[in-house]
Design a protein around this motif. Structure first.
Motif, PDB file in Angstrom:
ATOM      1  N   ALA A   1       8.898  -7.943  -4.746  1.00 55.14           N
ATOM      2  CA  ALA A   1      10.191  -7.980  -3.875  1.00 55.14           C
ATOM      3  C   ALA A   1      10.323  -6.360  -3.284  1.00 55.14           C
ATOM      4  O   ALA A   1      11.071  -6.965  -1.997  1.00 55.14           O
ATOM      5  CB  ALA A   1      11.887  -7.800  -4.918  1.00 55.14           C
ATOM      6  N   ASP A   2      10.364  -5.814  -3.342  1.00 54.48           N
ATOM      7  CA  ASP A   2      10.273  -4.524  -2.710  1.00 54.48           C
ATOM      8  C   ASP A   2       9.521  -4.613  -1.228  1.00 54.48           C
ATOM      9  O   ASP A   2      10.080  -4.097  -0.820  1.00 54.48           O
ATOM     10  CB  ASP A   2       9.269  -3.435  -3.406  1.00 54.48           C
ATOM     11  CG  ASP A   2      10.490  -2.397  -4.184  1.00 54.48           C
ATOM     12  OD1 ASP A   2      11.750  -2.338  -2.781  1.00 54.48           O
ATOM     13  OD2 ASP A   2       9.955  -0.981  -4.854  1.00 54.48           O
ATOM     14  N   ALA A   3       7.980  -5.056  -1.991  1.00 52.65           N
ATOM     15  CA  ALA A   3       7.073  -4.949  -0.426  1.00 52.65           C
ATOM     16  C   ALA A   3       8.261  -6.105   0.541  1.00 52.65           C
ATOM     17  O   ALA A   3       7.819  -6.293   1.912  1.00 52.65           O
ATOM     18  CB  ALA A   3       5.962  -5.884  -0.873  1.00 52.65           C
ATOM     19  N   ALA A   4       8.613  -7.261  -0.042  1.00 53.81           N
ATOM     20  CA  ALA A   4       9.381  -7.825   1.084  1.00 53.81           C
ATOM     21  C   ALA A   4       9.911  -7.355   1.117  1.00 53.81           C
ATOM     22  O   ALA A   4      10.216  -6.820   2.856  1.00 53.81           O
ATOM     23  CB  ALA A   4      10.203  -9.105  -0.174  1.00 53.81           C
TER      24      ALA A   4
ATOM     25  N   GLY B   1      10.706  -6.376   5.394  1.00 54.46           N
ATOM     26  CA  GLY B   1      12.014  -6.637   6.501  1.00 54.46           C
ATOM     27  C   GLY B   1      12.124  -8.284   6.233  1.00 54.46           C
ATOM     28  O   GLY B   1      12.670  -8.534   6.982  1.00 54.46           O
ATOM     29  N   VAL B   2      11.137  -9.053   4.752  1.00 54.17           N
ATOM     30  CA  VAL B   2      11.951 -10.235   4.784  1.00 54.17           C
ATOM     31  C   VAL B   2      12.698 -11.146   3.618  1.00 54.17           C
ATOM     32  O   VAL B   2      12.647 -10.423   3.070  1.00 54.17           O
ATOM     33  CB  VAL B   2      10.571 -10.738   4.991  1.00 54.17           C
ATOM     34  CG1 VAL B   2      10.037 -10.869   7.034  1.00 54.17           C
ATOM     35  CG2 VAL B   2       9.274 -10.947   4.308  1.00 54.17           C
ATOM     36  N   SER B   3      12.982 -12.215   3.711  1.00 55.90           N
ATOM     37  CA  SER B   3      13.804 -12.552   2.455  1.00 55.90           C
ATOM     38  C   SER B   3      12.834 -12.387   0.958  1.00 55.90           C
ATOM     39  O   SER B   3      11.537 -12.878   1.321  1.00 55.90           O
ATOM     40  CB  SER B   3      14.082 -14.113   2.055  1.00 55.90           C
ATOM     41  OG  SER B   3      13.062 -14.636   2.652  1.00 55.90           O
ATOM     42  N   PRO B   4      13.331 -12.461  -0.414  1.00 55.61           N
ATOM     43  CA  PRO B   4      12.357 -12.206  -1.186  1.00 55.61           C
ATOM     44  C   PRO B   4      11.299 -13.772  -1.063  1.00 55.61           C
ATOM     45  O   PRO B   4      10.749 -13.506  -1.991  1.00 55.61           O
ATOM     46  CB  PRO B   4      12.686 -11.829  -2.404  1.00 55.61           C
ATOM     47  CG  PRO B   4      14.627 -12.387  -1.745  1.00 55.61           C
ATOM     48  CD  PRO B   4      14.790 -11.999  -0.749  1.00 55.61           C
TER      49      PRO B   4
ATOM     50  N   ARG C   1      -0.208 -15.673  -3.834  1.00 58.95           N
ATOM     51  CA  ARG C   1       0.579 -16.851  -4.972  1.00 58.95           C
ATOM     52  C   ARG C   1       1.484 -16.229  -5.972  1.00 58.95           C
ATOM     53  O   ARG C   1       2.426 -16.775  -6.413  1.00 58.95           O
ATOM     54  CB  ARG C   1      -0.277 -17.412  -5.647  1.00 58.95           C
ATOM     55  CG  ARG C   1      -0.424 -18.838  -6.814  1.00 58.95           C
ATOM     56  CD  ARG C   1      -1.939 -19.351  -7.552  1.00 58.95           C
ATOM     57  NE  ARG C   1      -1.953 -18.431  -7.588  1.00 58.95           N
ATOM     58  CZ  ARG C   1      -3.042 -17.295  -7.707  1.00 58.95           C
ATOM     59  NH1 ARG C   1      -4.015 -17.969  -6.709  1.00 58.95           N
ATOM     60  NH2 ARG C   1      -3.551 -16.571  -8.540  1.00 58.95           N
ATOM     61  N   ASP C   2       1.313 -14.857  -5.924  1.00 55.75           N
ATOM     62  CA  ASP C   2       1.528 -13.510  -7.138  1.00 55.75           C
ATOM     63  C   ASP C   2       1.667 -12.515  -6.547  1.00 55.75           C
ATOM     64  O   ASP C   2       0.941 -12.531  -6.206  1.00 55.75           O
ATOM     65  CB  ASP C   2       1.795 -14.669  -8.343  1.00 55.75           C
ATOM     66  CG  ASP C   2       0.503 -14.261  -9.170  1.00 55.75           C
ATOM     67  OD1 ASP C   2      -0.582 -13.675  -8.054  1.00 55.75           O
ATOM     68  OD2 ASP C   2      -0.002 -14.679  -9.815  1.00 55.75           O
ATOM     69  N   ARG C   3       2.544 -11.589  -7.156  1.00 57.88           N
ATOM     70  CA  ARG C   3       2.229 -10.321  -7.842  1.00 57.88           C
ATOM     71  C   ARG C   3       0.661  -9.551  -7.615  1.00 57.88           C
ATOM     72  O   ARG C   3       0.232  -8.464  -6.411  1.00 57.88           O
ATOM     73  CB  ARG C   3       2.926  -9.689  -8.409  1.00 57.88           C
ATOM     74  CG  ARG C   3       3.378  -7.492  -8.167  1.00 57.88           C
ATOM     75  CD  ARG C   3       3.827  -7.397  -9.392  1.00 57.88           C
ATOM     76  NE  ARG C   3       3.021  -6.666 -10.105  1.00 57.88           N
ATOM     77  CZ  ARG C   3       2.477  -5.370  -9.899  1.00 57.88           C
ATOM     78  NH1 ARG C   3       3.531  -4.485  -9.278  1.00 57.88           N
ATOM     79  NH2 ARG C   3       1.627  -4.435 -10.374  1.00 57.88           N
ATOM     80  N   ASP C   4       0.475 -10.702  -8.084  1.00 61.07           N
ATOM     81  CA  ASP C   4      -1.902  -9.828  -8.473  1.00 61.07           C
ATOM     82  C   ASP C   4      -2.071 -10.138  -7.275  1.00 61.07           C
ATOM     83  O   ASP C   4      -3.622 -10.070  -7.395  1.00 61.07           O
ATOM     84  CB  ASP C   4      -1.573 -11.528  -9.887  1.00 61.07           C
ATOM     85  CG  ASP C   4      -1.956 -10.405 -11.041  1.00 61.07           C
ATOM     86  OD1 ASP C   4      -1.264  -9.080 -10.978  1.00 61.07           O
ATOM     87  OD2 ASP C   4      -2.716 -10.458 -12.066  1.00 61.07           O
TER      88      ASP C   4
ATOM     89  N   LEU D   1       0.971  -0.906  -0.164  1.00 60.65           N
ATOM     90  CA  LEU D   1      -0.017  -0.160   0.186  1.00 60.65           C
ATOM     91  C   LEU D   1       1.134   1.029   0.395  1.00 60.65           C
ATOM     92  O   LEU D   1       0.465   1.964  -0.635  1.00 60.65           O
ATOM     93  CB  LEU D   1      -0.999   0.219   1.503  1.00 60.65           C
ATOM     94  CG  LEU D   1      -2.348   0.804   1.155  1.00 60.65           C
ATOM     95  CD1 LEU D   1      -2.861   0.044  -0.092  1.00 60.65           C
ATOM     96  CD2 LEU D   1      -3.016   0.046   2.579  1.00 60.65           C
ATOM     97  N   ASP D   2       1.713   1.243   0.758  1.00 60.75           N
ATOM     98  CA  ASP D   2       2.371   2.441   1.356  1.00 60.75           C
ATOM     99  C   ASP D   2       3.656   2.447  -0.599  1.00 60.75           C
ATOM    100  O   ASP D   2       3.607   3.903  -0.751  1.00 60.75           O
ATOM    101  CB  ASP D   2       3.352   1.952   2.164  1.00 60.75           C
ATOM    102  CG  ASP D   2       3.271   2.340   3.773  1.00 60.75           C
ATOM    103  OD1 ASP D   2       2.341   2.350   3.589  1.00 60.75           O
ATOM    104  OD2 ASP D   2       4.023   2.656   4.737  1.00 60.75           O
ATOM    105  N   LEU D   3       4.347   1.450  -1.454  1.00 56.97           N
ATOM    106  CA  LEU D   3       4.648   1.358  -2.223  1.00 56.97           C
ATOM    107  C   LEU D   3       3.590   2.121  -3.519  1.00 56.97           C
ATOM    108  O   LEU D   3       4.311   2.622  -4.335  1.00 56.97           O
ATOM    109  CB  LEU D   3       5.070   0.346  -2.689  1.00 56.97           C
ATOM    110  CG  LEU D   3       6.159  -0.536  -1.857  1.00 56.97           C
ATOM    111  CD1 LEU D   3       6.877  -1.841  -2.293  1.00 56.97           C
ATOM    112  CD2 LEU D   3       7.935   0.556  -2.396  1.00 56.97           C
ATOM    113  N   ILE D   4       2.214   2.162  -3.285  1.00 60.98           N
ATOM    114  CA  ILE D   4       1.338   1.835  -4.577  1.00 60.98           C
ATOM    115  C   ILE D   4       0.864   3.843  -4.168  1.00 60.98           C
ATOM    116  O   ILE D   4       0.744   4.547  -5.780  1.00 60.98           O
ATOM    117  CB  ILE D   4      -0.091   1.210  -4.516  1.00 60.98           C
ATOM    118  CG1 ILE D   4       0.322  -0.346  -4.608  1.00 60.98           C
ATOM    119  CG2 ILE D   4      -0.165   1.682  -4.980  1.00 60.98           C
ATOM    120  CD1 ILE D   4      -1.188  -0.921  -4.794  1.00 60.98           C
TER     121      ILE D   4
END
Lengths: 240, 240
Positions: B41-44, B48-51, B59-62, B27-30
């Motif tokens: 990856a950015d959200a991860a 503060g976690v691994s990608p 399941r995925d970005r979508d 949400l912040d990134l959007i």
DNA sequence: TGTACATCAGTGAACGCGCGTTCACTGATGTAC
DNA sequence: TGTACATCAGTGAACGCGCGTTCACTGATGTAC
């Protein structure tokens, strides 16, 4: 795939019309995958040139996107101008044609439409783009002006600017929710055109315009009069 | 940066609330870069976690994006419900509050708003998402229903469904053109709230509702009556 | 008309980068008995 | 209460990929004289 690629063998070292080809390619890509999912490299590939070639014509991806929005506004303006036709044969008929043209553009040119309105480009910060946007809006403004001048005697004349903004937001709302040409279109129990037409007619009535159809020459009249708050049944349904 | 990162040292091997943290990060990134410019990856990273970690939850970005839209519709519904307040203290006042709430949501939650309406997600093809969207729309529908029931005697009662769709498209048009919370907002000579309020009032008048403000209990009345086609000067200007 | 030269509009190889995704793994947690 | 085990939710290294961008280059075109 694209004609550029097919003719790749035919063309020499210079493309001849690369800028145009890139715009067209980007447009195709946007309509396939949305304004987010098009890349500079993709456009180059589609135009049949090396990935470095586009840099001769556009500083970067954003400039290409802006150019598309720019061109979109120009075509939009042309389309609205034609629909308005300087108020012929009569103001109300022409006015409704403008609304339909707005929807037609959104439906038939989803790539342009999303580049213009949904790509996140800040229109306000690009003078050329803003000018093009304003020229398009000016058509709606002019139509509103003529309509405002037609207010029946005794009815206060509404500000044309306000009318124009209202009409714009109605058209834009219907177009982006229900009339878009891509997968994000929401289903509707009637056509977007009917929805918008009824909306505008009710609005005009609220401003004091008579909206019972005067007997006027209708060169290419659409089907029947919209329900506009009248008939209890029909496509609106769900009266309960 | 984010509190997740600050507390990274404090947390053990398990995050504890990663799903939530990822949604918040996205949400912040959007809101910073639009729905296009956010990556899994950015959200991860932001959480503060691994990608690889997000794959335990989406399941995925979508799917992440859909979840955000989903949650957006839920908050939207809650906000509209609160604004509508079951028609208290009177239908018209509550109705106008709904319009304002719509604009407020678009302005204050641009990330949700663009995920819901502009991310290209086909709402229709995701049943859960569509249900959430419909629950939100149902509030507007209910308000329209109550309003329709209020038509003065002698005036044909408008179909509530049509009214609801009209109101929705007006609100959406004004919000996405002039009331958005991001850089793509278009400048306007008045507030989007005033523009929408006037638009809705004119529309209601067109349906036969009396729109001269009845003397009604107004607990927290907004400023004055909008110009609604009356005063020739004021913020509308440009009469020519 | 020919020639020399400047400019234009492409090439293609190379680069660094970050993304999405997978994989075997491991630490933490919950639960059956 | 303790223990063994299953399950869950992370790690971190690795991968292939395509993107944006740069660079020295080269073929084509236009133009001055």
């Amino acid at each position: 795939m694209s004609w550029q690629k097919d003719r790749r063998g035919e063309r020499g070292y210079h493309h001849g019309n690369l800028k145009e080809a890139l715009l067209q390619a980007a447009l195709d890509l946007i309509s396939q995958k949305g304004p987010a999912g098009f890349t500079f490299a993709d456009a180059a590939r589609m135009a049949g040139v090396s990935p470095a070639a586009p840099y001769r014509h556009f500083r970067d991806r954003d400039e290409l996107l802006s150019s598309i929005a720019q061109r979109g506004f120009e075509q939009f303006e042309a389309m609205l101008t034609q629909a308005w036709d300087d108020g012929r044969p009569d103001t109300v008929t022409a006015f409704e044609r403008v609304g339909k043209a707005y929807l037609a553009f959104a439906r038939n040119e989803p790539a342009f439409y999303s580049a213009m309105f949904e790509s996140g480009i800040p229109v306000d910060s690009n003078p050329t783009l803003m000018a093009a946007s304003e020229r398009a809006f000016a058509i709606i403004r002019a139509a509103a002006e003529r309509l405002a001048a037609m207010t029946p005697p005794g009815v206060p004349r509404p500000p044309a600017m306000m009318m124009a903004l209202h009409i714009w937001s109605m058209s834009h709302g219907v177009a982006s929710l229900f009339g878009r040409g891509d997968a994000a279109r929401r289903k509707l129990p009637m056509s977007p055109e009917d929805l918008l037409e009824a909306e505008v007619l009710i609005y005009l009535r609220g401003l004091g315009f008579p909206t019972d159809r005067r007997s006027e020459p209708k060169p290419s009249g659409p089907p029947p009069v919209p329900p506009a708050g009248g008939a209890p049944s029909g496509p609106w349904g769900n009266r309960k």
